[in-house]
Design a protein around this motif. Structure first.
Motif, PDB file in Angstrom:
ATOM      1  N   GLU A  16       0.819  -1.215   0.000  1.00 38.46           N
ATOM      2  CA  GLU A  16       0.000   0.000   0.000  1.00 38.46           C
ATOM      3  C   GLU A  16       0.851   1.262   0.000  1.00 38.46           C
ATOM      4  OE1 GLU A  16      -2.452  -0.593   3.446  1.00 38.46           O
ATOM      5  OE2 GLU A  16      -3.995  -1.652   2.288  1.00 38.46           O
ATOM      6  N   LEU A  17       1.998   1.218   0.670  1.00 40.87           N
ATOM      7  CA  LEU A  17       2.887   2.374   0.744  1.00 40.87           C
ATOM      8  C   LEU A  17       3.832   2.464  -0.453  1.00 40.87           C
ATOM      9  CD1 LEU A  17       3.755   2.179   4.548  1.00 40.87           C
ATOM     10  CD2 LEU A  17       2.233   3.831   3.418  1.00 40.87           C
ATOM     11  N   GLY A  18       3.781   1.479  -1.342  1.00 38.99           N
ATOM     12  CA  GLY A  18       4.637   1.479  -2.521  1.00 38.99           C
ATOM     13  C   GLY A  18       6.082   1.152  -2.221  1.00 38.99           C
ATOM     14  N   LYS A  19       6.328   0.445  -1.115  1.00 41.03           N
ATOM     15  CA  LYS A  19       7.697   0.118  -0.729  1.00 41.03           C
ATOM     16  C   LYS A  19       8.209  -1.181  -1.337  1.00 41.03           C
ATOM     17  CE  LYS A  19       7.714   2.709   3.547  1.00 41.03           C
ATOM     18  NZ  LYS A  19       8.044   2.704   4.970  1.00 41.03           N
ATOM     19  N   VAL A  20       7.313  -1.971  -1.908  1.00 42.64           N
ATOM     20  CA  VAL A  20       7.717  -3.235  -2.543  1.00 42.64           C
ATOM     21  C   VAL A  20       6.991  -3.372  -3.878  1.00 42.64           C
ATOM     22  CG1 VAL A  20       8.208  -4.474  -0.400  1.00 42.64           C
ATOM     23  CG2 VAL A  20       5.922  -4.546  -1.343  1.00 42.64           C
ATOM     24  N   ASN A  21       7.590  -4.124  -4.762  1.00 46.59           N
ATOM     25  CA  ASN A  21       6.939  -4.462  -6.025  1.00 46.59           C
ATOM     26  C   ASN A  21       6.158  -5.751  -5.841  1.00 46.59           C
ATOM     27  OD1 ASN A  21       7.963  -2.286  -7.534  1.00 46.59           O
ATOM     28  ND2 ASN A  21       9.896  -3.363  -7.787  1.00 46.59           N
ATOM     29  N   LEU A  22       5.031  -5.831  -6.507  1.00 50.88           N
ATOM     30  CA  LEU A  22       4.200  -7.021  -6.419  1.00 50.88           C
ATOM     31  C   LEU A  22       4.693  -8.119  -7.347  1.00 50.88           C
ATOM     32  CD1 LEU A  22       0.549  -5.679  -6.525  1.00 50.88           C
ATOM     33  CD2 LEU A  22       1.635  -6.835  -4.642  1.00 50.88           C
ATOM     34  N   LYS A  23       4.687  -9.331  -6.844  1.00 52.98           N
ATOM     35  CA  LYS A  23       4.862 -10.489  -7.723  1.00 52.98           C
ATOM     36  C   LYS A  23       3.490 -10.779  -8.314  1.00 52.98           C
ATOM     37  CE  LYS A  23       8.522 -12.706  -5.110  1.00 52.98           C
ATOM     38  NZ  LYS A  23       8.903 -13.905  -4.344  1.00 52.98           N
ATOM     39  N   MET A  24       3.463 -11.415  -9.457  1.00 56.22           N
ATOM     40  CA  MET A  24       2.189 -11.726 -10.106  1.00 56.22           C
ATOM     41  C   MET A  24       1.301 -12.563  -9.184  1.00 56.22           C
ATOM     42  SD  MET A  24       0.278 -11.227 -12.685  1.00 56.22           S
ATOM     43  CE  MET A  24       1.380 -10.591 -13.906  1.00 56.22           C
ATOM     44  N   GLU A  25       1.891 -13.532  -8.515  1.00 55.67           N
ATOM     45  CA  GLU A  25       1.122 -14.396  -7.612  1.00 55.67           C
ATOM     46  C   GLU A  25       0.463 -13.581  -6.492  1.00 55.67           C
ATOM     47  OE1 GLU A  25       1.765 -18.209  -4.618  1.00 55.67           O
ATOM     48  OE2 GLU A  25       3.473 -17.403  -5.719  1.00 55.67           O
ATOM     49  N   THR A  26       1.186 -12.619  -5.948  1.00 56.09           N
ATOM     50  CA  THR A  26       0.647 -11.771  -4.887  1.00 56.09           C
ATOM     51  C   THR A  26      -0.491 -10.920  -5.418  1.00 56.09           C
ATOM     52  OG1 THR A  26       2.830 -11.699  -3.865  1.00 56.09           O
ATOM     53  CG2 THR A  26       1.253 -10.035  -3.154  1.00 56.09           C
ATOM     54  N   PHE A  27      -0.310 -10.367  -6.598  1.00 56.19           N
ATOM     55  CA  PHE A  27      -1.349  -9.547  -7.221  1.00 56.19           C
ATOM     56  C   PHE A  27      -2.628 -10.360  -7.430  1.00 56.19           C
ATOM     57  CE2 PHE A  27      -3.304  -7.925 -11.201  1.00 56.19           C
ATOM     58  CZ  PHE A  27      -3.742  -6.713 -10.694  1.00 56.19           C
ATOM     59  N   VAL A  28      -2.479 -11.571  -7.930  1.00 60.25           N
ATOM     60  CA  VAL A  28      -3.638 -12.435  -8.161  1.00 60.25           C
ATOM     61  C   VAL A  28      -4.302 -12.808  -6.837  1.00 60.25           C
ATOM     62  CG1 VAL A  28      -4.369 -14.694  -9.036  1.00 60.25           C
ATOM     63  CG2 VAL A  28      -2.796 -13.283 -10.381  1.00 60.25           C
ATOM     64  N   ASN A  29      -3.501 -13.110  -5.820  1.00 58.98           N
ATOM     65  CA  ASN A  29      -4.065 -13.426  -4.504  1.00 58.98           C
ATOM     66  C   ASN A  29      -4.876 -12.260  -3.951  1.00 58.98           C
ATOM     67  OD1 ASN A  29      -2.985 -15.994  -4.477  1.00 58.98           O
ATOM     68  ND2 ASN A  29      -1.241 -15.463  -3.202  1.00 58.98           N
ATOM     69  N   LEU A  30      -4.362 -11.051  -4.103  1.00 60.78           N
ATOM     70  CA  LEU A  30      -5.094  -9.873  -3.631  1.00 60.78           C
ATOM     71  C   LEU A  30      -6.382  -9.679  -4.428  1.00 60.78           C
ATOM     72  CD1 LEU A  30      -2.124  -7.429  -3.054  1.00 60.78           C
ATOM     73  CD2 LEU A  30      -3.646  -8.363  -1.295  1.00 60.78           C
ATOM     74  N   ALA A  31      -6.315  -9.857  -5.728  1.00 60.41           N
ATOM     75  CA  ALA A  31      -7.511  -9.725  -6.564  1.00 60.41           C
ATOM     76  C   ALA A  31      -8.565 -10.752  -6.154  1.00 60.41           C
ATOM     77  CB  ALA A  31      -7.148  -9.892  -8.044  1.00 60.41           C
ATOM     78  N   ASN A  32      -8.137 -11.976  -5.914  1.00 59.08           N
ATOM     79  CA  ASN A  32      -9.068 -13.016  -5.476  1.00 59.08           C
ATOM     80  C   ASN A  32      -9.683 -12.673  -4.127  1.00 59.08           C
ATOM     81  OD1 ASN A  32      -8.774 -14.601  -7.755  1.00 59.08           O
ATOM     82  ND2 ASN A  32      -7.099 -15.790  -6.880  1.00 59.08           N
TER      83      ASN A  32
END
Length: 66
Positions: A16-32
């Motif tokens: 949320e603070l933009g301190k890390v880049n998302l991995k695709m798996e993390t992005f998909v988990n959040l979307a789910n």
């Protein structure tokens, strides 16, 4: 959110603070966890998109790795 997405709260805060880049798996988990399609979450960030089938993606991946 952390429990639904299987991501630690501290990591979500860093995202949320933009301190890390998302991995695709993390992005998909959040979307789910949000019960949202990934393309819905990206729609304001993608300047050009086309409807591409999974088969087309697999064919492109074959060309890259062959």
């Amino acid at each position: 959110m952390a429990e639904l997405s299987h991501i630690f709260v501290k990591h979500i805060l860093k995202i949320e603070l933009g301190k890390v880049n998302l991995k695709m798996e993390t992005f998909v988990n959040l979307a789910n966890a949000l019960d949202m399609a990934t393309n819905t979450l990206l729609r304001n960030y993608v300047t050009h998109s086309e409807n591409i089938s999974v088969i087309e993606i697999k064919l492109e991946m074959k060309h890259i790795y062959s």
